[in-house]
Design a protein around this motif. Structure first.
Motif, PDB file in Angstrom:
ATOM      1  N   MET A 264     -11.872  41.009 -40.889  1.00 42.89           N
ATOM      2  CA  MET A 264     -12.248  40.715 -42.483  1.00 42.89           C
ATOM      3  C   MET A 264     -12.453  41.536 -43.443  1.00 42.89           C
ATOM      4  N   SER A 265     -11.516  41.556 -44.520  1.00 43.01           N
ATOM      5  CA  SER A 265     -11.526  42.282 -45.479  1.00 43.01           C
ATOM      6  C   SER A 265     -12.841  41.288 -46.759  1.00 43.01           C
ATOM      7  N   TYR A 266     -13.296  42.212 -47.705  1.00 43.76           N
ATOM      8  CA  TYR A 266     -14.013  41.811 -48.594  1.00 43.76           C
ATOM      9  C   TYR A 266     -13.536  42.623 -50.126  1.00 43.76           C
ATOM     10  N   ARG A 267     -14.172  42.143 -51.428  1.00 45.55           N
ATOM     11  CA  ARG A 267     -13.797  43.451 -52.119  1.00 45.55           C
ATOM     12  C   ARG A 267     -15.465  43.095 -53.091  1.00 45.55           C
ATOM     13  N   LEU A 268     -15.974  44.046 -53.707  1.00 47.73           N
ATOM     14  CA  LEU A 268     -16.955  43.960 -54.685  1.00 47.73           C
ATOM     15  C   LEU A 268     -17.012  44.421 -55.269  1.00 47.73           C
ATOM     16  N   ASN A 269     -16.467  44.142 -57.028  1.00 45.35           N
ATOM     17  CA  ASN A 269     -16.491  44.079 -58.046  1.00 45.35           C
ATOM     18  C   ASN A 269     -17.892  44.739 -59.019  1.00 45.35           C
ATOM     19  N   THR A 270     -17.714  46.151 -58.406  1.00 46.76           N
ATOM     20  CA  THR A 270     -19.564  46.679 -59.232  1.00 46.76           C
ATOM     21  C   THR A 270     -18.820  47.215 -60.134  1.00 46.76           C
ATOM     22  N   GLN A 271     -20.252  47.772 -60.727  1.00 46.40           N
ATOM     23  CA  GLN A 271     -19.633  49.815 -61.330  1.00 46.40           C
ATOM     24  C   GLN A 271     -20.608  50.439 -60.468  1.00 46.40           C
ATOM     25  N   VAL A 272     -19.150  51.256 -59.439  1.00 43.19           N
ATOM     26  CA  VAL A 272     -19.605  52.706 -59.028  1.00 43.19           C
ATOM     27  C   VAL A 272     -19.353  53.917 -59.583  1.00 43.19           C
ATOM     28  N   LYS A 273     -20.597  54.551 -59.502  1.00 45.15           N
ATOM     29  CA  LYS A 273     -20.786  55.664 -60.090  1.00 45.15           C
ATOM     30  C   LYS A 273     -19.526  56.882 -58.957  1.00 45.15           C
ATOM     31  N   PRO A 274     -18.847  57.480 -59.780  1.00 43.53           N
ATOM     32  CA  PRO A 274     -17.765  58.286 -59.448  1.00 43.53           C
ATOM     33  C   PRO A 274     -18.747  59.066 -58.690  1.00 43.53           C
TER      34      PRO A 274
END
Length: 422
Positions: A264-274
């Motif tokens: 499976m593959s997935y995506r998260l549009n989220t604010q990522v801390k560098p």
């Protein structure tokens, strides 16, 4: 929704071979193809879909070949392009390299493949592992038609029956790539996590696997509140996953293919801390020299370590006489790319390192670029995921009742990870 014929052409447009599935096209229809392509290129209009009267040509280029599917009226373009790319992969798995010479050397095998993969213009199954069971590299046909392997006729077309291993094991990798764009003031402009669960399966028989994740929707549906639940977006599954079961109760249940595949593959549009924070100070001195001070800080937990970190810093194309000083790792100037690469083999969490670079510039004053290219960061962090996704369980059920060992590994790596310097 189907197409009428497939042609394989050389770069001059000469047909090497073809297969007509319906007989509804003029025999010379492919003769017009190359002229149309050249005319469109001269006009500056390049499209992989060409339409002349009621005939549609859809094509891809690979190496020194054109692969062209031809149909009447409006065939399903997305299905046909997916088929053409899959056809390339099947040929590569048979011949290693797909080019004019490999087609000429394997006419018999190519014709057999085209006959098995497509039926009356409709793509059928394209799994090379199954195809290789009864279409051999030598392309020799038996006098008596061989019995097709069970995978072609049963409901599980991606797995052969009778697979046996002395040691039954499953390896599962959760791999996440972080895409990040940070401006010079440190503001995150874009961030997303692109994840994939990849498996290598070495199991006997026809096992059923059930995978449980810390899925937010599952916990909400069952009334279990979890702080560490993850809400997955744009989930795509391998064909082996029972989608109806997932829709009903979020259980990922499947009979896996043998060997390696992406579950499976997935995506998260989220604010990522560098994960690796970069600060840069760039000073030009009287247009005769330039100095860089690059500070890198790891912003993940101390128990984690980033491996093979590369911080790629762009420098002026006319820079020379490099001098470097760093508290850790090694620095290399790559003049052909106009970059400096700061390599850190092991970067523990909660650490901060500094690198200084000094270059001479030609005495002739060069114009200041309006915008400098961004710094790129490459890394890999094992045993860590940015999203917090976790494998809660992996159950293996097989009628013989053998014991199998599941191995789970987590990896976070860079995707398109950029830090602007101005």
């Amino acid at each position: 929704m189907s197409f009428s014929a497939v042609f394989i052409l050389d770069m001059k447009g000469k047909p090497l071979m073809s297969r007509d599935y319906k007989g509804d096209l003029p025999s010379n229809c492919i003769d017009k193809f190359m002229n149309i392509v050249l005319e469109r290129e001269d006009e500056g209009s390049v499209s992989p879909i060409l339409k002349v009267e009621d005939i549609t040509y859809m094509y891809i280029k690979h190496s020194n070949l054109f692969l062209v599917a031809v149909g009447k009226n409006n065939p399903n373009a997305s299905l046909i392009f997916a088929f053409l790319h899959k056809l390339v992969r099947v040929f590569q798995e048979y011949f290693k390299e797909l080019e004019e010479e490999s087609i000429r050397d394997n006419f018999v095998v190519v014709y057999e493949l085209l006959d098995e993969i497509v039926d009356f213009g409709y793509p059928q199954f394209t799994d090379s592992k199954i195809l290789q069971e009864y279409i051999t590299q030598e392309g020799q046909k038996l006098d008596v038609a061989p019995r097709p392997p069970p995978a072609v006729t049963n409901a599980v077309s991606w797995r052969l029956e009778g697979v046996k291993y002395r040691k039954n094991e499953v390896f599962l990798d959760v791999i996440e790539s972080v895409n990040l764009l940070v401006n010079a003031s440190g503001t995150v402009l874009r961030s997303e996590i692109v994840g994939a669960i990849k498996m290598r399966v070495f199991l006997s028989g026809m096992p059923e696997l059930r995978l449980g994740l810390n899925d937010k929707v599952l916990f909400e549906n069952t009334g279990r509140a979890r702080n560490k639940a993850v809400e997955l977006e744009d989930v795509k599954f391998h064909q082996c996953v029972r989608l109806s079961r997932f829709d009903n109760d979020r259980t990922i249940s499947f009979v896996p293919p043998d060997g390696e595949f992406e579950l499976m593959s997935y995506r998260l549009n989220t604010q990522v801390k560098p994960l690796i924070w970069i600060e840069s100070v760039i000073e030009r001195h009287s247009h005769s020299r330039v100095e860089y001070m690059i500070k890198a800080k790891s912003q993940f937990k101390r128990r984690s370590t980033a491996n093979h970190v590369e911080i790629v810093v762009p420098v002026p194309s006319d820079a020379d006489s490099p001098k470097f000083k760093t508290s850790v790792g090694s620095v290399k100037y790559i003049p052909e790319d106009s970059t400096v690469v700061w390599y850190i083999k092991s970067f523990p969490g909660g650490k901060e390192f500094l690198m200084r670079a000094h270059f001479n510039l030609p005495s002739v004053e060069a114009e200041e670029d309006e915008g400098r290219p961004p710094i790129h960061v490459k890394f890999e962090i094992p045993y860590f995921t940015t999203s917090g996704i976790q494998v809660r369980y992996l159950k293996i059920i097989e009628k013989s009742g053998y014991q199998a060992l599941p191995w789970v590994r987590y990896i976070t790596q860079n995707g398109d990870y950029q830090v602007r310097t101005n």
